[in-house]
Design an enzyme around this catalytic site. Structure first.
Site, PDB file in Angstrom:
ATOM      1  CD  GLU A 163      -2.630   1.280  -0.026  1.00 49.12           C
ATOM      2  OE1 GLU A 163      -3.293   0.348  -0.489  1.00 49.12           O
ATOM      3  OE2 GLU A 163      -2.499   2.376  -0.628  1.00 49.12           O
ATOM      4  CG  PHE A 164       2.650   2.567  -2.957  1.00 46.84           C
ATOM      5  CD1 PHE A 164       4.002   2.587  -2.668  1.00 46.84           C
ATOM      6  CD2 PHE A 164       2.148   1.517  -3.723  1.00 46.84           C
ATOM      7  CE1 PHE A 164       4.857   1.577  -3.130  1.00 46.84           C
ATOM      8  CE2 PHE A 164       2.985   0.509  -4.190  1.00 46.84           C
ATOM      9  CZ  PHE A 164       4.344   0.544  -3.900  1.00 46.84           C
ATOM     10  CE  LYS A 222       4.971   0.843   1.626  1.00 48.85           C
ATOM     11  NZ  LYS A 222       4.236   2.062   1.407  1.00 48.85           N
ATOM     12  CB  CYS A 278       6.075   3.495   7.144  1.00 53.87           C
ATOM     13  SG  CYS A 278       4.590   2.596   7.639  1.00 53.87           S
TER      14      CYS A 278
HETATM   15  P1  NAD Z   1      -1.695  -0.460  12.700  1.00 53.80           P
HETATM   16  O1  NAD Z   1      -0.881  -0.753  13.910  1.00 53.80           O
HETATM   17  O2  NAD Z   1      -2.470   0.818  12.628  1.00 53.80           O
HETATM   18  O3  NAD Z   1      -2.754  -1.643  12.471  1.00 53.80           O
HETATM   19  C1  NAD Z   1      -2.419  -2.990  12.538  1.00 53.80           C
HETATM   20  C2  NAD Z   1      -3.582  -3.747  13.181  1.00 53.80           C
HETATM   21  O4  NAD Z   1      -3.316  -5.146  13.086  1.00 53.80           O
HETATM   22  C3  NAD Z   1      -3.785  -3.443  14.661  1.00 53.80           C
HETATM   23  O5  NAD Z   1      -5.092  -2.954  14.885  1.00 53.80           O
HETATM   24  C4  NAD Z   1      -3.552  -4.793  15.349  1.00 53.80           C
HETATM   25  O6  NAD Z   1      -4.385  -5.014  16.480  1.00 53.80           O
HETATM   26  C5  NAD Z   1      -3.866  -5.767  14.244  1.00 53.80           C
HETATM   27  N1  NAD Z   1      -3.282  -7.096  14.416  1.00 53.80           N
HETATM   28  C6  NAD Z   1      -1.996  -7.412  14.714  1.00 53.80           C
HETATM   29  N2  NAD Z   1      -1.853  -8.750  14.750  1.00 53.80           N
HETATM   30  C7  NAD Z   1      -3.055  -9.290  14.470  1.00 53.80           C
HETATM   31  C8  NAD Z   1      -3.530 -10.618  14.340  1.00 53.80           C
HETATM   32  N3  NAD Z   1      -2.713 -11.671  14.504  1.00 53.80           N
HETATM   33  N4  NAD Z   1      -4.832 -10.811  14.044  1.00 53.80           N
HETATM   34  C9  NAD Z   1      -5.664  -9.753  13.885  1.00 53.80           C
HETATM   35  N5  NAD Z   1      -5.263  -8.474  13.970  1.00 53.80           N
HETATM   36  C10 NAD Z   1      -3.977  -8.238  14.266  1.00 53.80           C
HETATM   37  O7  NAD Z   1      -0.702  -0.577  11.471  1.00 53.80           O
HETATM   38  P2  NAD Z   1      -0.841   0.157  10.047  1.00 53.80           P
HETATM   39  O8  NAD Z   1      -0.329   1.552  10.144  1.00 53.80           O
HETATM   40  O9  NAD Z   1      -2.189  -0.102   9.518  1.00 53.80           O
HETATM   41  O10 NAD Z   1       0.240  -0.650   9.198  1.00 53.80           O
HETATM   42  C11 NAD Z   1       0.002  -1.972   8.775  1.00 53.80           C
HETATM   43  C12 NAD Z   1       1.044  -2.348   7.733  1.00 53.80           C
HETATM   44  O11 NAD Z   1       0.882  -1.502   6.590  1.00 53.80           O
HETATM   45  C13 NAD Z   1       2.492  -2.151   8.184  1.00 53.80           C
HETATM   46  O12 NAD Z   1       3.265  -3.175   7.607  1.00 53.80           O
HETATM   47  C14 NAD Z   1       2.885  -0.819   7.584  1.00 53.80           C
HETATM   48  O13 NAD Z   1       4.272  -0.745   7.317  1.00 53.80           O
HETATM   49  C15 NAD Z   1       2.114  -0.823   6.288  1.00 53.80           C
HETATM   50  N6  NAD Z   1       1.775   0.508   5.743  1.00 53.80           N
HETATM   51  C16 NAD Z   1       1.337   1.493   6.587  1.00 53.80           C
HETATM   52  C17 NAD Z   1       0.974   2.731   6.056  1.00 53.80           C
HETATM   53  C18 NAD Z   1       0.472   3.837   6.937  1.00 53.80           C
HETATM   54  O14 NAD Z   1       0.270   4.937   6.431  1.00 53.80           O
HETATM   55  N7  NAD Z   1       0.258   3.636   8.225  1.00 53.80           N
HETATM   56  C19 NAD Z   1       1.025   2.943   4.669  1.00 53.80           C
HETATM   57  C20 NAD Z   1       1.460   1.912   3.850  1.00 53.80           C
HETATM   58  C21 NAD Z   1       1.828   0.690   4.404  1.00 53.80           C
HETATM   59  C1  UGA Z   2       4.626   7.591   3.647  1.00 51.97           C
HETATM   60  C2  UGA Z   2       4.622   7.522   2.115  1.00 51.97           C
HETATM   61  O1  UGA Z   2       4.438   8.841   1.597  1.00 51.97           O
HETATM   62  C3  UGA Z   2       3.511   6.602   1.619  1.00 51.97           C
HETATM   63  O2  UGA Z   2       3.602   6.469   0.196  1.00 51.97           O
HETATM   64  C4  UGA Z   2       3.652   5.232   2.267  1.00 51.97           C
HETATM   65  O3  UGA Z   2       2.597   4.390   1.881  1.00 51.97           O
HETATM   66  C5  UGA Z   2       3.648   5.382   3.773  1.00 51.97           C
HETATM   67  O4  UGA Z   2       4.715   6.275   4.170  1.00 51.97           O
HETATM   68  C6  UGA Z   2       3.902   4.094   4.506  1.00 51.97           C
HETATM   69  O5  UGA Z   2       4.431   3.164   3.958  1.00 51.97           O
HETATM   70  O6  UGA Z   2       3.560   4.123   5.691  1.00 51.97           O
HETATM   71  P1  UGA Z   2       3.191   8.874   5.478  1.00 51.97           P
HETATM   72  O7  UGA Z   2       4.298   8.459   6.387  1.00 51.97           O
HETATM   73  O8  UGA Z   2       1.809   8.593   5.895  1.00 51.97           O
HETATM   74  O9  UGA Z   2       3.397   8.179   4.039  1.00 51.97           O
HETATM   75  O10 UGA Z   2       3.269  10.451   5.192  1.00 51.97           O
HETATM   76  P2  UGA Z   2       4.262  11.344   4.296  1.00 51.97           P
HETATM   77  O11 UGA Z   2       3.471  12.392   3.655  1.00 51.97           O
HETATM   78  O12 UGA Z   2       5.142  10.537   3.449  1.00 51.97           O
HETATM   79  O13 UGA Z   2       5.146  12.067   5.417  1.00 51.97           O
HETATM   80  C7  UGA Z   2       6.104  11.343   6.171  1.00 51.97           C
HETATM   81  C8  UGA Z   2       6.896  12.316   7.030  1.00 51.97           C
HETATM   82  O14 UGA Z   2       7.777  13.102   6.206  1.00 51.97           O
HETATM   83  C9  UGA Z   2       6.028  13.329   7.786  1.00 51.97           C
HETATM   84  O15 UGA Z   2       6.548  13.536   9.071  1.00 51.97           O
HETATM   85  C10 UGA Z   2       6.123  14.575   6.944  1.00 51.97           C
HETATM   86  O16 UGA Z   2       5.903  15.743   7.668  1.00 51.97           O
HETATM   87  C11 UGA Z   2       7.562  14.473   6.455  1.00 51.97           C
HETATM   88  N1  UGA Z   2       7.800  15.207   5.186  1.00 51.97           N
HETATM   89  C12 UGA Z   2       7.195  14.809   4.054  1.00 51.97           C
HETATM   90  C13 UGA Z   2       8.664  16.282   5.183  1.00 51.97           C
HETATM   91  O17 UGA Z   2       9.243  16.651   6.222  1.00 51.97           O
HETATM   92  N2  UGA Z   2       8.882  16.940   4.005  1.00 51.97           N
HETATM   93  C14 UGA Z   2       8.291  16.574   2.841  1.00 51.97           C
HETATM   94  O18 UGA Z   2       8.538  17.217   1.794  1.00 51.97           O
HETATM   95  C15 UGA Z   2       7.415  15.479   2.875  1.00 51.97           C
END
Ligand code: NAD
Ligand code: UGA
Length: 476
Positions: A163-164, A222, A278
């Site tokens: 997911e991006f 990713k 992340c």
């Molecule tokens: P999160 O901590 O918000 O959510 C994860 C959820 O999974 C929690 O609610 C937890 O209780 C649940 N969980 C854990 N183990 C479990 C199990 N065995 N069965 C059922 N539920 C379970 O995490 P997130 O931010 O959603 O991130 C999830 C993944 O996606 C990570 O690998 C992260 O790197 C990736 N990712 C996150 C973002 C983002 O913006 N947060 C963006 C892209 C990718």
């Molecule tokens: C980032 C990536 O942008 C997503 O594509 C990816 O899916 C995600 O991580 C993930 O894998 O979790 P996110 O962390 O939600 O998304 O937010 P961003 O907008 O990327 O910002 C990340 C951090 O960098 C923030 O603290 C933001 O303030 C900082 N940032 C971002 C800067 O300081 N300068 C910039 O120009 C951009």
């Protein structure tokens, strides 16, 4: 491989929650069950009061309101949802390991492994298993090994579909993704599974934006995307330090280089440092992988992005202490913002936590205002950092209590800033630009300092009111 009509998503977090809400909204013919072991989180997703959803994301509440209880369901019944599903998304957290082999670097895959084992135990029919979590390259192999060991005749296809989305813009990102990436097996069954998943996205994503690859490329893309994005922020932040010494303006430099179409204008905003759950974790994971495969030069190269980010946060905190005559002991410092960026209530790895910690070590009194982050999260963040730093030593916990006693969280920004020695802007919330800065100035101690870690307030206007303003990357 049959058409996907029923989806189970394990993990109702920042990714699983919004991603599945959008799939359900765009595909009314598909039943989507989002499951989690955290019963409170599921209850919050089901709350009729949409302001209680566990995640704040612009536009999310409207999507949930439309699809929930139509074809979108949040539940703790993981086994039933797995049994009913054609495709199971694993969307659980993959934090950095805090123990044992790879501590502080490698991704902790225990939650992913638990999911794979649960699917293996429960699923009696063929399933597509989709890696939605961000995972080290070759994790699909480990998942496959666990699934294939069931021996109950069910066939599993493991796909990588990272997911991006970025927080704060998750719904817009999901509606119009730059690309949907799907990696899978190269044999006929693998290709069929890829097409079955691609068909779900084709309900709203143009087919040119759906890119299919081999599974290892998808997994590695990713980590690489996050590393490249974070590297841009660290690069411009490195230049911001030089700007401050030389009188150049980092925003002008960023604009000048961003106008080069080969460089591009996005993601060049200098700041107090990147946060979020992340970037750091994924780069450390990449570094770990490089070391694992005996590529120390590649590992060191990427590790520098994280080191530069630590330096930027430290530099910001040190500048506050230096400017306040070399001590902040007993001084009131108002923090505007605690979230790691605007338009989210997520605070994971927020720069604010580290800056606050450094000032608290110098005995500052910190007064925080953030429009979306509740007080208990702020205290929990600081407490967690102390635990990380001190382990469970009893002395550590006494020091932690003393430290937390010097933190006050406000509901009203003007209360946080009243009688303050300095204001530090840690998050770029739009509302900070609209404050009555004349009133703020009158109510603060003089000299009234503003340290703008996001370069969002009008420096000239604030200086005209009498403030001492420090920005990132703007030489005096
Ligand atoms: P999160 O901590 O918000 O959510 C994860 C959820 O999974 C929690 O609610 C937890 O209780 C649940 N969980 C854990 N183990 C479990 C199990 N065995 N069965 C059922 N539920 C379970 O995490 P997130 O931010 O959603 O991130 C999830 C993944 O996606 C990570 O690998 C992260 O790197 C990736 N990712 C996150 C973002 C983002 O913006 N947060 C963006 C892209 C990718
Ligand atoms: C980032 C990536 O942008 C997503 O594509 C990816 O899916 C995600 O991580 C993930 O894998 O979790 P996110 O962390 O939600 O998304 O937010 P961003 O907008 O990327 O910002 C990340 C951090 O960098 C923030 O603290 C933001 O303030 C900082 N940032 C971002 C800067 O300081 N300068 C910039 O120009 C951009």
């Amino acid at each position: 491989m049959k058409e996907i009509r029923n989806i189970c998503c394990i993990g109702a977090g920042y990714v699983g929650g919004p991603t599945m809400a959008v799939i359900a909204q765009k595909c009314p013919h598909i039943t989507v069950n989002v499951v989690d072991i955290n019963a409170q989180r599921i209850a919050d997703w089901n709350d009729t009061d949409l302001s209680k959803l566990p995640i704040f994301e612009p536009g999310l509440a409207e999507v949930v309101a439309e699809a929930r209880n139509r074809n979108l369901f949040y539940s703790t019944d993981i086994e039933k949802s797995i049994q009913e599903a054609d495709a199971i998304f694993i969307s659980v957290n993959t934090p950095t390991k805090t123990y044992g082999v790879g501590k502080g670097m490698a991704a902790d895959l225990k939650f992913v492994e638990l999911c794979a084992r649960q699917i293996a135990r429960v699923a009696k029919e063929d399933k597509i298993v989709v890696e939605k979590s961000t995972l080290p390259v070759r994790t699909a192999q480990a998942i496959r090994t666990i699934l294939d060991a069931t021996g109950n005749g069910a066939q599993f296809q493991v796909l990588s579909n990272p997911e991006f989305l970025a927080e704060g813009t998750a719904i817009a990102d999901l509606y119009a993704p730059d690309r949907v990436l799907i990696g899978g097996g190269e044999d006929a069954a693998g290709q069929e599974a890829i097409q079955a998943l691609a068909a779900v996205y084709r309900n709203w994503v143009p087919k040119e934006n759906i890119f299919t690859t081999r599974v290892w490329s998808s997994e590695l893309s990713k980590l690489t995307a996050n590393a490249f994005l974070a590297q841009r922020v660290s690069s411009i932040n490195a230049i911001s330090a030089l700007c401050e010494k030389t009188g150049a303006d980092v925003d002008e430099v960023a604009k000048a280089i961003g106008m080069d179409s080969r460089i591009g204008a996005k993601f060049l905003k200098s700041s107090v440092g990147f946060g979020g759950s992340c970037f750091q974790k994924d780069i450390l994971n990449l570094v770990y992988l490089c070391r694992h495969f005996n590529l120390p030069e590649a590992a060191d190269y990427w590790e520098q992005v994280v080191k530069m980010n630590d330096y930027q946060k430290h530099r910001f905190a040190k500048n506050i202490i230096d400017s306040l005559f070399n001590t902040v002991s007993g001084k009131k410092i108002a923090f505007l913002g605690w979230a790691f960026k605007k338009d989210t209530n997520d605070t994971r790895e927020s720069a604010a936590i580290y800056v606050a910690d450094e000032l608290l070590q110098d005995r500052a009194e910190i007064h925080v205002y953030d429009p979306k982050v509740p007080a208990e999260k702020i205290y929990a963040d600081l407490e967690y950092l102390q635990t990380q730093k001190t382990g469970c030593h009893p002395e550590g916990s006494e020091a932690t209590r003393d430290l937390l006693n010097r933190v006050t969280v406000h509901q009203n920004p003007y209360d946080a800033m009243k009688d303050a020695h300095a204001i530090a802007i840690l998050t770029e919330w739009d509302e900070f630009k609209t404050y009555d800065w004349q009133k703020v100035y009158e109510e603060m101690l003089k000299p009234a300092f503003v340290f703008d870690g996001r370069n969002i307030v009008d420096k000239a206007q604030l200086e005209a009111l009498g403030f001492e303003v420090y920005n990132i990357g703007k030489g005096k």
